[in-house]
Each structure stands twice: as C-alpha cells, then as structure tokens.
Enzyme design. Structure first.
Site, PDB file in Angstrom:
ATOM      1  N   CYS A 194       7.907  46.058   7.895  1.00  0.00           N
ATOM      2  CA  CYS A 194       8.673  45.286   8.875  1.00  0.00           C
ATOM      3  C   CYS A 194      10.175  45.311   8.634  1.00  0.00           C
ATOM      4  O   CYS A 194      10.947  44.953   9.527  1.00  0.00           O
ATOM      5  CB  CYS A 194       8.181  43.841   8.891  1.00  0.00           C
ATOM      6  SG  CYS A 194       6.398  43.710   9.148  1.00  0.00           S
ATOM      7  N   HIS A 332      14.692  36.236  10.096  1.00  0.00           N
ATOM      8  CA  HIS A 332      13.475  37.041  10.282  1.00  0.00           C
ATOM      9  C   HIS A 332      12.454  36.209  11.034  1.00  0.00           C
ATOM     10  O   HIS A 332      11.837  36.686  11.986  1.00  0.00           O
ATOM     11  CB  HIS A 332      12.954  37.484   8.917  1.00  0.00           C
ATOM     12  CG  HIS A 332      11.775  38.398   9.001  1.00  0.00           C
ATOM     13  ND1 HIS A 332      11.858  39.657   9.529  1.00  0.00           N
ATOM     14  CD2 HIS A 332      10.472  38.220   8.612  1.00  0.00           C
ATOM     15  CE1 HIS A 332      10.675  40.244   9.480  1.00  0.00           C
ATOM     16  NE2 HIS A 332       9.815  39.386   8.921  1.00  0.00           N
ATOM     17  N   SER A 632      59.751  89.071  36.196  1.00  0.00           N
ATOM     18  CA  SER A 632      61.198  89.075  36.006  1.00  0.00           C
ATOM     19  C   SER A 632      61.604  87.996  34.998  1.00  0.00           C
ATOM     20  O   SER A 632      61.286  88.081  33.823  1.00  0.00           O
ATOM     21  CB  SER A 632      61.892  88.888  37.362  1.00  0.00           C
ATOM     22  OG  SER A 632      63.286  89.113  37.228  1.00  0.00           O
TER      23      SER A 632
END
EC number: 2.3.1.-
Length: 1666
Positions: A194, A332, A632
C-alpha cells in the site's frame, strides 16, 4: 577512528526541492481529474458498493469464484464491498500503435498506466522534444508501484502465449511507459504494497537529486481483476483487513477495516530550479520525504506509532520547515482501530507539540470517499492535497461528526490543537504546507512534506507581450476524426469564463511548445480568446502528414537595394523579438561607434541591419538555412551569415562603397531598368543594339534581367525591344543610387580595391550561391576569399538567377530535395525570380512597411511549420514572450476499448449457449420465392442481393429453434458473435437458404442450394431479455452525450427522400427498405444519429417469410442500416466505390422490444482501418422509452470498386480475397516446387496460429495483420525449426507481405510461379499453368483476368495482347472503324459508335486512372505507362513483381483523344504520379517508371524532365529515337496492318494508335531532349528477340525492314541508347517473342522475369549511390 570523522554519517544531507509539474489521476466513480476528485470530496460522495448486488460486479467477475471461496464465512456479503471503476479500464490501441493481439496481451494495469501517463505528461507540458531541457527524453525516469497482477503467474491456469511474460512481470509496468513515450532515463517498478506510490516518488526524488535523471514520472496503479480479484479479496479478508460493513471509516468509532478501491495516479517531477527556469506550472513542491520500515516487533503488518514518529520527524527535519507551519495532514487513515491510533499519536508527537491553539493541525483522509486503492493510494492522497492547493480550500471529512470519533483517539484531540472538519472551509495560511502519509502492510511507510507551488510561480505582476498582435496556436491528433473532436473541446474550453483569466500568451505557449505533435494538425493565428474561438470554428485547413516526417530544409535569399525602405527600429519585430532587436542594435552600435556609414547613407545601414536581424531571429526560432543567396547588395549579408565577413567589416565596406559612389558617380548618367523577357531574347537585342552601349547588369532569372545604360540609350533600347517583343515588360529603376554591375561604377574600383585588401576574409561555413560567378560555392570555397571578389561583384554582371539554377540542378543530380525559400528583406521581389518545385514554398519574412513585420514573420513561420520544418516553439516564445508559462489545456480524447485477459477455464455464468447436441442440425429451408420481397428491397450493383439483416434474422430464428426448453422460458433476447460474411446470395427461381448448426457447438452457418455454399457464419446465444438490457445499458452513458451534436448548426440533417437519393449510388432500397425517416450527420463525418418509425408501422410483417414472422429482417434493418448509410455517404467513399458489409462482428437484439416500440433512435460511428481500405464501426438503437435495445459492434465494411463488386456477385465470391495454400506454377511439377508447397503450407499454418487468423490476406502487410515485435520473435523461433537452411538470413519484416516471406523462406530462388487467392476452405496444393490452365481465369484473347487473385475488369483487351479469330497474334493496332482516322490519313471526329458496344465495366475500368495493378507496399512503386493503344491492360498479365504496380491509361481514351505530344504526356503523367504518391504512398517521393512501346518513350521523357520524381526507367521494346526511319503514315501501316476488328473498345484503341503515332512523329523534340538533358537516372532496356514477319509485303524503307526483321534489335538498341544516355544504361535484355507477342501467355513469364531483373538491377544501383 579519528575524532573528526565521528558521527559525520548521522548528518542529514540537504534535500533538493522537487517540483510537481504534472499529474494524472484515476479513481472510482468516474474520477479522472482533480476537478472530479474535488467534487467527490466536497459533496461527501462515497463510491463503495456491494459486489453481489451490483451489475458492475456481474460484468467483471465470475460470482461462482467468490461463492466457492467465501461460502460459510460470516459477514461475507458485507465484506464484499469495494470502490471499483464504473467500467473496465480501456485502451486506445490505435493511438499507441498496438496490434489487436498485442493490446489483448497487455495487463489492464499497463493499459491504464499508458493513458494516465499521457495525461500527466500533457498536464506537465511534455512534448517529447530532444531539446536539452530537463524534459529531454534521454534523461527522463519512470518509477511505478503496484501490488497485484492481472494474472497469477501459474501458466497452467491460463492461455499462455508470447505475451505471458509481458503481462505477468511487473517490470513491464514502467517499461511500457518508457517504450511508448520514448523515455530513456532510469526505469523501475516497485512493490511495497500500500505504500508503493510514495516509495516510487521517493525513488524518483533521489534520482533527481543525484542527477540520475532530470525529470521523472512516478506513482502507482491498482486494479482488481477478474482473475486475481477473488483470491485477493479472500486473503485480505482472512487477514482481518476488510471493514465488516463496507466503506473505509477513517477516525470513526465503527471503523473495522478498509474497503478496497481501484485507481491510478502519476506525477511528473523536476528539480524546482529547473521548473522555475523552464516556465513550468508548479502544482506543489516536495520539501522533504522519508521512507522507513515501521513494522511492530510483534507482527509485520501491525502499525507502530513510535516508529512512525521517527520517520515523520525525519521528513520534517529534511524539509527545513517549522512543524508549526504545517497546517494540514492527509493521513493514511485506513479506518482500522490500531492503524488510526498509531498514526494520530505520531502526528501529535511531531506536529502538535508546542502548537498554538489558534493554529490547529487539520487532519483528513480521502479513503472515506474513495476507499483504499492500495498501491495507488499514496498518489490519491497527493492529488487531494494538490487540489486543495489550487483552490485554497479544505474539504470535509466524509461521514464525520465529533460524536462519531473513535474513543481511543479522543485523548489526543483533547490534549493537542488537532482537529477533523465536517464542513468545507478556506485554507487560511501564509504558506500552505501539508504532510502526506502512506503506509504499507509489509511495514514500509513514508511521509512527504509538500508546499503549494504558487509561492514559486506568482501570477500577479507578470509581463505581457509588448504589442497586441496575433500569436500562433496548434492543435494536433493521431487521426482526422479525433482532431475534429479535439477542436470542439478547445472551442468549448475557450468559451468558459475561467479560461478568459488565462493570458492568451500562456495558451499559445502551451499549445505550441508544450504538447505532443501528431500527424493531423491545424495551425491558426489569433490575437484574443474570442478571435481564437472564431478561427477554430472556421475550420482551418487540416494538415495531413506524419509526425515523424523527414524535416524539410530552407534556403535564405537576401534582398538587394531598390525596395521599400524600412527602418528596422520602427518594425513591430523590434518590439516583439528580442533576437531581432539585439541584432539590429548591434549593427547600429558597431556602425555608429566607428562612423562606418555616413549619415547620408543611413538607408544602407537600415537595410543591412534589417536583414541581419531577420537572420538572427529565424535562427533563434530553429529555422536555419542550408544555403545563402544574395541579390547584389544582399550578398554582403549572405557573406556575413556564411562567416566570410564580420558585421563590422561588411558595414565598413558598404560605407566606403557608398561614399565613393557619392563622390565619383553622381555625375555619371547611369540608370537601370528591369526587363521581363527571356535572357536569350534580351541577349539577341543587346547584340543587335551594340551601338546603344546598354549592358546586362543582372540576370535575375531565365525570364527577368536588369540592364544599365544612359537614359537615352535605355530609351532607344526599350523602343527597339518592344518592336521585337511587344509583350515584354519594362520598368525603369529610379531609386537606385548608381547603375551597379556596369561601367558606370568603374570610377570607384581602384579605391574600393584598396579597401577590400584591408579586410580579413574567412573561409565560408555555409553554401553560398555566388551572384558574381553564377554558381553554387560549397563550404570553404576559396573563391569567396579572394580580395578582389567584392570588387568584381560591384562591376561585373550579377548572375543571381544563374546561381539559383546551378544550385537546383546540383540538387537534382545529388537527388537532394529542393529547399523552401525565405526572402530576407522588406519585400518578396527576389523570391519571385525563383522557379520552385511543385511543393516548394517561397515566403517573405517581413512586410513592405514597418507595421507588417511581426504579421509577415508569423505567417511565414506557421507555413514553414505546417510544411514540415522543425520549429522550436519554446525558443520562439522565449524570444517574443519570455514571461509565458504552461497552463491547463483540454486533454486528448482517447477512443477506449475495454478488455480483460481471460482465464482458460470456462466462466460458469448463466448459460446462454444453445442446447447440447452431438449431431449436425438443420432448420427448414427458406425458398427464394419467399425471400424475393426482401431481396427486391435491397438492390446492390444491379443485383437483388440478400441483405445481411435477413441472414441475422435467419440465425436468430434458428437460435430460438435450437435452444433448450429451459432457455425458452420468459422473454428472450439473442446474441450473434463472430458474424462473418463469406459470400452473397442473389435471387434465383429455385434457390433456398438454410441454417446449419455444427455438432456440439453454438456455431451456425447459412448455406444455399449452390452446392451447399456457405454464405455467413456466426456463434449464436440465447439469453434473458432483462440480462441483455442490463448489459446494453452500460453503453448508453457513453453514447447519449454524443446526442448533443444533433443540435449544432454544423450538423447535416437529411430527410428520407434526400437520404435515400444519396444512398442509391450503392444500394437501391425498395419502399420497405427505406427504414430511416431522418439522419443527422456530425461535422466530422464519422458519427450520425438516425430516427425511424418503421418499427411502429404496420408494414413490419409485409413480405416476411413465415419462418421469420417473429424476426422481421426489415425490422432489424431499421436498427443497423445507419452504419452503412454513414460510410457510403462519407468523403472516404469516392465515385465508383462502395462500402460492402464484410463482418457484422457482435450483434445483440432484444427482439420483443423492437416489435413493441413506436420508433427507434439510432447512433452510429466508425473509423477507417486497414490503411483506409475498410471502415469499422458500431451502431446502437434506443426504443421510445430511451432504453438501449440493440447493438451491432465491430461492423466491418470493405471499400471496393463497384465493377469489382459486380463481378464478385457474378461469381458468388466473398468480397475479401484470402490466400490459401494454392499456387500457380508450371504444369510440369518439379521436386523443388513440391518442397516449396510443403514449406508454404507450414509457414502459413504458423502465421495463422500466431496471428489468430483463419486466412492470410495478400493485400496487407504482416504488420497490418498484427505481427508486432514480440510476435515476430515467436514466429521466427518456430520458422527456424521449419527452415534451418535460412537461419542465417531469417529476418521477418513487418512491412512485407506473405509473398515476400515465402520467397525468403524457400530453399531455392522463387520459382516461376505466383501465389493467387482463393475463397475455398480446403487447403489443396495444385499447380496451374499461367497460360493454359482453366483454373486461372482467362479472357478470350488469352490475357488473365486476375493477377495475384485480384480480379481485373471483364474483357480487358490489350492492344498488344489481343488475338485475331484465327489465333494469329494481333498487331499493335486495330483496323479502320466508322468515324476513326484511316491509314490513308483521312480522319473524322470520334463517333458515339466507338463506345456504344463497350460494357459499363469496361468504361469504368478505363476511367480508373491511375489503376493499381499489383499491391505490395514497402519497395519503390512502379508506374507503367500505356502502350500506343492508350491502355495499360497488357500489364495485368504480368506476374508478381514484389512491389506496388500502377498503370496509367491515356486520359483521353474514352473520348477518342490521344496524347498531344510526348512532352505534354510526360508533364501530365508526372502530375498523376505525384498526386498518387502524396495520397497513397506518403513514404515515397519517387517512382520507378516504364512502359511498353510508346509507354517507354514517354517514360524516358519523364526521366529527362523530372529527375526529382523518377528514380529509374525500364523500357519494354521501345524503339530508340532515330533508329526506324518511318513517316507517320508508314508507321500507321505497320501498326494497323494485322487488325480486322472495329467494334467497341477496339475502335477506341485503334483511334489511340493512330492519334498517338501522329503525335509522336509530329513532335521530334524527343531525341534532342533526351540527348541534351543527359537522362540522369538508371535505365534498363528490354527488347523482343524475335523478328516481326508480316503476312504481306509493306511499302517501308529498307532500314525499317532491317530493324523489324532482324534478330539483332537488342544490339542496335544497346548501341543507340548508350550513345544517348551513356553510363546510365545499366543493361539490355532480350525477351522471347516479337514486339506484339511479349505479353501473350507463351511469353509473359519471361517478360515478367526480365522486368523484375531490370528493376532489381536499378534498385541495386540506387542503393549503391546512396
């Protein structure tokens, strides 16, 4: 130990702050974003449900598996709760380029990870660019946590295959992300149960801190699967972890465990310093993280508060944060008494000690809402905290009230300022800092200290773009349909009020620099949010290309003087582009600090600074030139960019030159004039008018020059010039300071030479196109370093146009693609002198006025980007908008397909199979006389064809008959799966259809009177109506949201009459077949809604056979016809094509509901598959109560030509041709051919088994059939055992097809035979002679009507292959027909009689241009041009050439018109070839070309004119120019001599011969062009070996007879062609037969072999040339 080393290891190293810059989230209850997660939290939702009573459980699991495990266990019904996904996680396998087998073999967790990783990367603004940033894929790490597997690693229980390892090894979780996103940093898959998510994130943080990677994606995934689910539930229950009443209850008194959940979360991280520097949006900053093992000494899974306190204190100490500053903890919180107690005690001991009462610590846990997602739980918690940071709010704790607090926790809440809230409230804190806890049952746990990201990314006080001008925006997708959906998502998102708060510059930055780039894209420019909405609603042009296309290149051309004067400091670019500004400022600073340019000459400084600034700007945006060309004055800036001159030296020389001009040339009356006339014509006039002393000053292009002279001389020259060429354009250049490049600047040359000698010149670092020399000068060319170079450049003619032509010519010789052109200057005059290739861009980079600078540059940038140039949009925004930051954008709309890998054992669900039997069973025959009314309502390609819905009805009726008595109880519904169409059934007077059931199976077949031919097969099931309706209801939630497009103004609404008038080109429906009343077609053309009242009408039983009285076919038609309508009215179908049902996939119908409803609403959608050759779709129907009652899924419709469909119906064959082990070979079977057939059979068997196919189509590559990398290894191992003689050569190419694989594996070279297709089911080995066997379809004239099994049009006569009635070979012509030119030279206009007798199929065949004759992708395609008769039918008889072969008919064939000339035809066919390559072969830029007779002549002309298109040439008996001295009339005599037919196609062909012969002879420039251009591609020549012997004497020149009657044509041809094209002639090969018999059955094999050899020789030379 020395004292100074003691305890050093105990010191805590500083933690590198890590920024979270992206996040992707999935959870139960439809959670797919931070927004949906927040809604769940604040609304106190719970997504827990009882498994046994929820239909989601029934769909995913086998209830018997749970019953066997939990039988007898107390409270098992309550225990079996879970927070599961509403639907099985799916996969967009097309997006990730996965084969069906590879997708099926993936673990469902891998599929979920791919999509969540994509969203996290998109959220982070990761584009995949290898740009050296922290997001460079080479330093991007991947860390993924999981705790379960989809399949248990015991292969005995499962259907193991090559993917078993990929499914079961957890390393592939991170490996799949690395592989599909090209990430090459560290990769790791971890399992700490977990706590896996926080462990993976910790590993990523450590790698970032140590420099192992510079960016990382980390997180976890958890899915409860059908296989592992039951046993894992059982084990967790036995361990006592599951709550006895259902949902998790963190901190509550009745919490007894946790409730299982599913989810996935990934975060993208960088070091904080990198994120700030690179403009990332920062969700949060990880300040500290600590992982420890915290298991109790008594039991591994028992939490220990003391150990947790140590870990938490360590994390806080590492972060350097004051514990009192931490105001929230996402705990948790599993909801177990011991777990909650241990966690709360640790929080109080570390974070609540000495905490002020007015600064309480708030604690929460989202597990009360979503359950415990095990390995993904940590990222769920982290996502919640990030959502809180964004909203600065704290959500309530689910189901909490102080009275419900766990009593064991009450003392901690009484003693410390810690709380749990029951109502949402503001998160008031000066700095929002939180802690996230995540624990594992194995004892591994961790704490993270995280701070809000807005602290490091202030939004207030940010700079905005300095001018209000448009910005670029790009949207891209993998396919066209998805792009349209994504555009609509952007439009809806931009209209939201919250989006208006996002700076438009941030949106532009995110859309261009921070997104993946896909093949289909649009690009727009907008200056406001609503302007962007409007531009997107206007449907900008869609770019269809490859995201991995070869980058294009660009060349810069620099403007000269004489254009509009623009002060670069006034340009909008000066205020918008930092690189432009810095470069311009540098030029002025250098010039002014040393007085290099006088004030009178400031215009020169402005022009120089403008051009130099533009160069620096383009380079900073990633647009870097491969060549430089200056006109040129512009060549000075080009030389600076090439490194030849420094900015200082260039300005010094320009300043000196300007000062000398003012001092010495102002009194010289020299002027300049521009003339629009070819150079050759101007030179003639100059030669005639020498007295005027007019000089050629500049060669601008082949059609434009500049001349110089006195005003009087120029006027005299002009008048004389216009007399000769009245259309010539003349423009006097009055704004030039002097007549440069002429005698008028002669006075300054001595002094200017001295100045040039003082300047240091360096070797060039780039290709420069020299205007002085008129040629390309490579890198380091010494001529540019000569000190007199610029002196000569001032005086001598400037040959700019000649230099451009030389550069383009050399690119052609080197086979280098021509670059696009970007003019560097204030106008686009110079690029107008350049003649581009067909797709070349010529773009200005600045407008004529200062205000047009940014708009012009932005437009050029986006056009370059759309064309395939690499643009670094990060650098673009850094240059013009350095304050831009990444922001939220709509996410990519994936098309998901759900799948779980099945167990081998049978699932014991409610049985729906048919009653068991050991016998073959038959239903009564249904005669065609009863089917006739149905067939008359369904006429296709002129035939009354049995509709597929009638077959469906027959099978459902049979399923009802074959069902057991127990299955027939109650209201029933029916399912058909694997429903495939084998052959059509047409109406016959004595025909019948019958359903046959195979013994011991539920497999049904429909057979007919035609020798029991099988027409359709399927597997039938009977089920309860309610069960079917419940399963169908799952689709409704996905379908109904699409109903909204019905009401959009962009939706096409078609009523019945218009709808069926559009449909009639494919199917003519009778009155009862017109079942749709109204159709709504979405803007993207890939989805539609339909409405039908047919089910409620009285006509549902009319014309229905008695056997089908309860299964009306037209009633079924009403719910599925829409899918065919949608495909056949789409832009994917061209004229002359139709989508025809090939497979009906899976069909489910609640038939009783269909009879009861008053109307149905139908939804259909599809996508193109198999390279655009078929459509695959679904169609669903709702009844009048809104209930979904039928579904046809995976309906496959093949796209084919109408005339091919007609022939297939004629022959009763299935539309899709499939290969069997049948081969065309010589009638004399040799031993090696027998060996070949034996190997072929084995190889085909291995492929069928590996790819899980019943047949192997020839028209698809092995990759398209599902041969991915792993399957290739699997097949290779098996084949090595079968063919050991080829082990050292064995490489299976997914781009090859079956033919090429068989050729590779045969023990001897490929025999003189070709594989053909067959629809027979038996696997036989036969040998069939190409020329004589009746098994190969042969036309009356002897030319095969199939090649490689692909049918060709009926009666395809080729001029050179036709036979006269007496069997003598026909000549290359036809006799006189009415209204056709005759041999004596008379002619009339073409008559309608020429086409009167030609079949529609033949007219369709000759109008298909170009025509694909053979299809084998991979190698360079071969284009074969028509012969003198105007058709390419001769090439149909050729054998397999192992490449795609395209034939071109003469475009005027049908109208009786020939080619205008060889030159004109070459131009026209080149355009056809380019278009075909662009549309059908985007991977090829060139073709091999060739042709028979006239076709070879045109091919050589194409090679001379278009070397960028033609890779090589093969001519087939083409007479070299000048060998046969015939007049046009004599040539007609030879060509028309043997012909006697005048009808139909022969008349058209004869007219072609005569017209084309005259066109060839009327334009003798062919030989001259071939000789002058010196064809620069490889050429291979085929010559007929036999002489032509006419049956009667012809009035022809002597040399002509010598050529026609000689056996030495090849010798003469070789000498002649060698003289013309030299070493490019690779070979001349003789072929049996004369000119007119090379393609007859007797000689076509040899012609094929010679042609194939010539192609191989050419490709070998091309490969050698590189």
């Amino acid at each position: 130990m020395p004292p100074n080393t003691v305890n050093k290891a105990a010191e805590i190293p500083p933690f590198e702050p890590i920024a979270i810059v992206g996040i992707g989230i999935r959870g139960p209850g439809g959670i797919n974003s931070l927004t949906t997660l927040w809604d769940t939290l604040v609304e106190r939702k719970s997504h827990c449900f009882p498994l046994a009573k929820d239909p989601r459980f029934q769909r995913r699991f086998n209830p018997d598996d749970f019953k066997a495990l939990f039988d007898g266990i107390p409270d098992s019904e309550n225990v079996l709760h879970a927070n599961l996904f509403d639907e099985t996680p799916g996969l967009d396998r097309t997006y990730f380029s996965l084969s069906e087998r590879e997708a099926a073999g993936m673990d469902v967790q891998q599929k979920l990870l791919l999509h969540v990783a994509h969203e996290a990367l998109e959220d982070a603004g990761y584009s995949g660019a290898e740009d050296g940033s922290a997001f460079d894929p080479s330093t991007f790490g991947v860390y993924v946590a999981t705790a379960t597997d989809e399949v248990i690693q015991d292969p005995r229980d499962y259907d193991t295959d090559i993917y078993h390892l990929v499914r079961t090894e957890r390393a592939f979780l991170s490996g799949q992300i690395c592989f599909h996103f090209g990430l090459r940093g560290p990769s790791s898959s971890v399992d700490t149960v977990c706590s896996g998510s926080i462990t993976a994130i910790n590993d990523a943080c450590r790698a970032l801190a140590t420099g192992d990677c510079r960016a990382a994606i980390a997180g976890g995934v958890h899915v409860v699967t059908p296989v592992s689910g039951p046993i894992s539930f059982y084990c967790i229950k036995r361990a006592g972890f599951l709550d006895r009443t259902g949902q998790c209850k963190p901190f509550l008194q009745n919490g007894t465990g946790y409730s299982r959940s599913e989810g996935c979360g990934l975060v993208v991280m960088k070091r904080l310093s990198d994120a700030i520097r690179e403009g990332d949006r920062i969700h949060g900053v990880i300040r500290g993280l600590c992982i420890r093992s915290m298991a109790s000494p008594k039991f591994i899974s028992q939490p220990n508060g003391a150990f947790q306190s140590v870990a938490l204190a360590q994390a806080v100490k590492i972060s350097g944060v004051d514990p009192a500053a931490i105001s929230f903890v996402e705990a948790h919180g599993p909801g177990t008494a011991k777990g909650d107690l241990a966690e709360v005690s640790s929080l109080c001991s570390v974070l609540a000690q000495h905490r002020a009462v007015d600064n309480p610590l708030t604690v929460g846990s989202l597990k009360g809402n979503v359950g415990h997602a095990e390995a993904a739980s940590g990222t769920h918690s982290l996502a919640k905290v990030i959502a809180m940071f964004q909203r600065r709010r704290i959500p309530p704790q689910a189901d909490f009230h102080p009275s419900r607090l766990n009593p064991t926790l009450q003392p901690f809440f009484d003693k410390h300022p810690i709380r749990i809230i029951e109502n949402e409230e503001d998160w008031n804190a000066s700095h929002r800092i939180a802690v996230v806890g995540n624990f594992g049952a194995s004892g591994n746990a961790g704490f993270m200290v995280i701070e809000e990201g807005s602290t490091f990314q202030p939004l207030e006080g940010r700079d905005v773009p300095k001018v209000s001008s448009p910005l670029p925006f790009v949207i891209s997708a993998k396919d066209q349909a998805t792009l349209v959906k994504l555009i609509h998502l952007y439009i809806d998102w931009l209209k939201q009020p919250s989006t208006f708060l996002t700076p438009l510059s941030d949106i532009s930055y995110a859309m261009t620099a921070r997104r993946f780039i896909h093949p289909f894209m649009i690009s727009v420019q907008a200056d406001s949010h609503m302007d962007l909405v409007q531009k997107l609603q206007e449907r900008p042009p869609m770019i269809n290309g490859s995201a991995n296309r070869t980058p294009r290149e660009v060349a810069f051309c620099f403007s000269g003087q004489g254009g509009e004067r623009v002060d670069p400091r006034d340009s909008t670019l000066y205020n918008f582009s930092a690189s432009f500004t810095d470069a311009v400022d540098m030029c002025f600073r250098v010039a002014e600090s040393e007085n290099l340019v006088a004030e009178e000459d400031v215009a020169i400084l402005e022009l120089f600074a403008l051009e130099f600034g533009l160069v620096e700007m383009w380079k900073s945006w990633g647009i870097k030139p491969v060549a430089l060309a200056g006109h040129s004055f512009g060549e000075y800036v080009a030389l600076v960019c090439a490194g030849v001159l420094t900015v200082r030296d260039a300005l010094k020389l320009l300043g000196i030159r300007a000062a000398l001009i003012r001092a010495m040339c102002l009194d010289v009356p020299g002027k300049m004039a521009a003339v629009r006339l070819p150079l050759s014509d101007v030179n003639k006039c100059l030669e005639q008018q020498k007295s005027t002393r007019v000089e050629l000053a500049c060669v601008n292009s082949d059609n434009s020059v500049t001349v110089a002279g006195t005003p009087e001389d120029l006027e005299s020259f002009r008048q004389e010039l216009l007399k000769w060429y009245p259309a010539a354009s003349w423009h006097l250049l009055n704004n030039m300071t002097a007549a440069f490049h002429s005698r008028f600047v002669q006075p300054i040359l001595a002094d200017f030479t001295n100045a040039c000698n003082e300047v240091k010149v360096h070797p060039s670092e780039m290709v420069v196109l020299s205007g002085l020399l008129g040629k390309m000068c490579p890198v380091g060319d010494a001529v540019l370093q000569q000190h007199d170079y610029l002196v000569r450049h001032c005086r001598e003619t400037n040959r700019f146009g000649t230099a451009i032509s030389d550069y383009q010519r050399q690119n052609v010789e080197r086979e280098t693609p021509q670059p696009d052109w970007l003019e560097i200057g204030s106008h686009s005059r110079i690029i107008s002198f350049i003649t581009p290739a067909s797709d070349q861009l010529k773009l200005p980079s600045h407008g004529k006025s200062a205000g047009e600078g940014w708009m012009t540059a932005l437009d050029a940038l986006m056009r370059l980007y759309s064309a395939g140039h690499v643009v670094d949009f990060k650098d673009v925004h850094y240059d013009v908008n350095p304050s831009a930051h990444h922001t939220d954008l709509p996410l990519y709309p994936f098309q998901l397909e759900p799948h779980f890998y099945p167990a081998r054992r049978e699932v014991k669900a409610s049985s729906t199979m048919l009653a068991s039997t050991n016998e073959v069973q038959f239903c009564p025959r249904v005669p065609s006389t009863e089917l006739a009314p149905l067939l008359l309502n369904h006429v296709m390609a002129g035939y009354t064809l049995c509709p597929a819905t009638t077959h469906v009805a027959l099978m459902m009726a049979a399923a009802s008959t074959f069902a057991s008595s127990s299955q027939q109880e109650g209201r029933l519904a029916y399912k058909l799966s694997k429903l495939k169409v084998i052959a059509g059934f047409t109406n016959t007077t004595d025909g019948w259809l019958q359903v046959r059931r195979q013994s011991s199976t539920s497999d049904l077949e429909i057979i007919s009177n035609d020798d029991n031919k099988i027409h359709i097969t399927a597997r039938a099931e009977v089920c309860k109506e309610q069960d079917l309706l419940e399963s169908l209801s799952l689709y409704a939630s996905f379908i109904l949201p699409f109903k909204s497009f019905k009401f959009l103004p962009s939706t096409d609404v078609l009523r019945k009459e218009l709808a069926y008038s559009l449909f009639n080109h494919t199917v003519n429906y009778g009155p009862h077949g017109q079942v749709l009343d109204r159709v709504w077609i979405a803007e993207d053309g890939y989805q539609a809604w339909g409405y039908s009242t047919y089910p409620g009408g009285a006509s549902t039983a009319e014309g229905v056979p008695s056997a089908l009285r309860d299964f009306s076919p037209m009633l079924i038609e009403s719910v599925c016809q829409l899918i065919g309508f949608l495909m056949n009215t789409s832009t994917n179908r061209k004229d002359g094509e139709a989508f025809v049902t090939d497979e009906l996939g899976d069909c489910s119908i609640a038939i009783s509901k269909l009879y009861e409803t008053k109307y149905v609403e139908i939804y259909a959608s599809y996508k193109m598959v198999d390279g655009g050759t078929a459509g695959l779709g679904n169609v669903f129907a709702f009844d009048d109560k809104g209930q979904l009652i039928s579904a046809f899924r995976d309906v496959r419709m093949a796209k084919m030509k109408i005339y091919v469909l007609k022939r297939l119906i004629d022959r009763g064959r299935k539309p899709e041709q499939v290969v069997t082990t049948q081969h065309v070979a010589s009638t004399e079977v040799e031993e090696d051919n027998v060996a070949h057939n034996d190997i072929d059979d084995k190889v085909i068997s291995v492929l069928k088994a590996a790819l899980r196919l019943s047949e192997i189509p020839l028209d698809k590559t092995l990759g398209e059939l599902g041969l991915d990398s792993l399957t290739a290894i699997d097949v290779g191992v098996q084949l090595e055992r079968l063919v050991p003689h080829r082990r050292d050569h064995l490489t299976i190419d997914p781009e090859g097809n079956l033919t090429s694989l068989l050729q590779l594996l045969r023990p001897t070279p490929l025999p003189k035979s070709l594989p053909i297709t067959s629809s027979t089911k038996e696997s036989k080995v036969e040998t069939v002679d190409l020329a004589t066997s009746p098994s190969l379809p042969i036309m009356p004239n002897g030319v095969p009507t199939t090649v490689n099994g692909v049918p060709k049009p009926n009666a395809l006569p080729t001029v050179n292959g036709l036979h006269k009635p007496n069997g003598a070979p026909a000549a290359n012509g036809v006799p006189t027909a009415n209204g056709v030119p005759t041999a004596d030279g008379t002619s009339t206009e073409p008559s309608q009689t020429l086409v009167a007798n030609i079949s529609p199929e033949m007219l369709q065949a000759i109008s298909s241009n170009p025509e694909v004759i053979q299809y084998a992708p991979g190698r360079t395609p071969l284009l074969l041009i028509h012969d003198g008769g105007g058709t390419s039918f001769a090439y149909y008889s050729l054998g397999n050439l192992d490449r795609t072969v395209i034939g071109i008919h003469c475009p005027g064939l049908q109208e009786g018109k020939g080619i205008e000339s060889v030159h004109h035809a070459a131009n026209e066919y080149a355009n056809i070839a380019r278009q075909y390559l662009k549309q059908q072969c985007p991977g090829h830029s060139k073709v091999l070309i060739g042709g028979w007779s006239l076709g070879g002549t045109i091919s050589m002309m194409m090679a001379a004119l278009f070397p960028d298109l033609v890779a090589g040439v093969v001519t087939i008996d083409t007479t070299p120019p000048g060998v046969v001295g015939l007049t046009a009339q004599q040539a007609e005599s030879v060509l028309l001599h043997p012909w006697s037919r005048t009808d139909g196609i022969h008349g058209l062909v004869r007219r072609q011969l005569q017209l084309n012969t005259r066109a060839s002879f009327a334009h003798p420039e062919y030989k001259t062009i071939i000789r002058v251009t010196a064809v620069n591609v490889p050429v291979y020549v085929l010559c007929a070996i036999d002489p032509f012997r006419p049956s009667e004497s012809l009035d022809l020149p002597k040399e002509t007879y010598q050529w026609l009657l000689s056996f030495k044509q090849s010798d003469v041809a070789e000498v002649t062609w060698k003289e013309l094209i030299g070493e490019r002639l690779l070979g001349v090969q003789s072929v049996p037969g004369n000119h007119w018999t090379m393609f007859t059955p007797a000689n076509v094999k040899a012609t094929t072999e010679a042609l194939k050899q010539g192609l191989d020789v050419i490709e070998a030379r091309l490969n050698k040339m590189g």
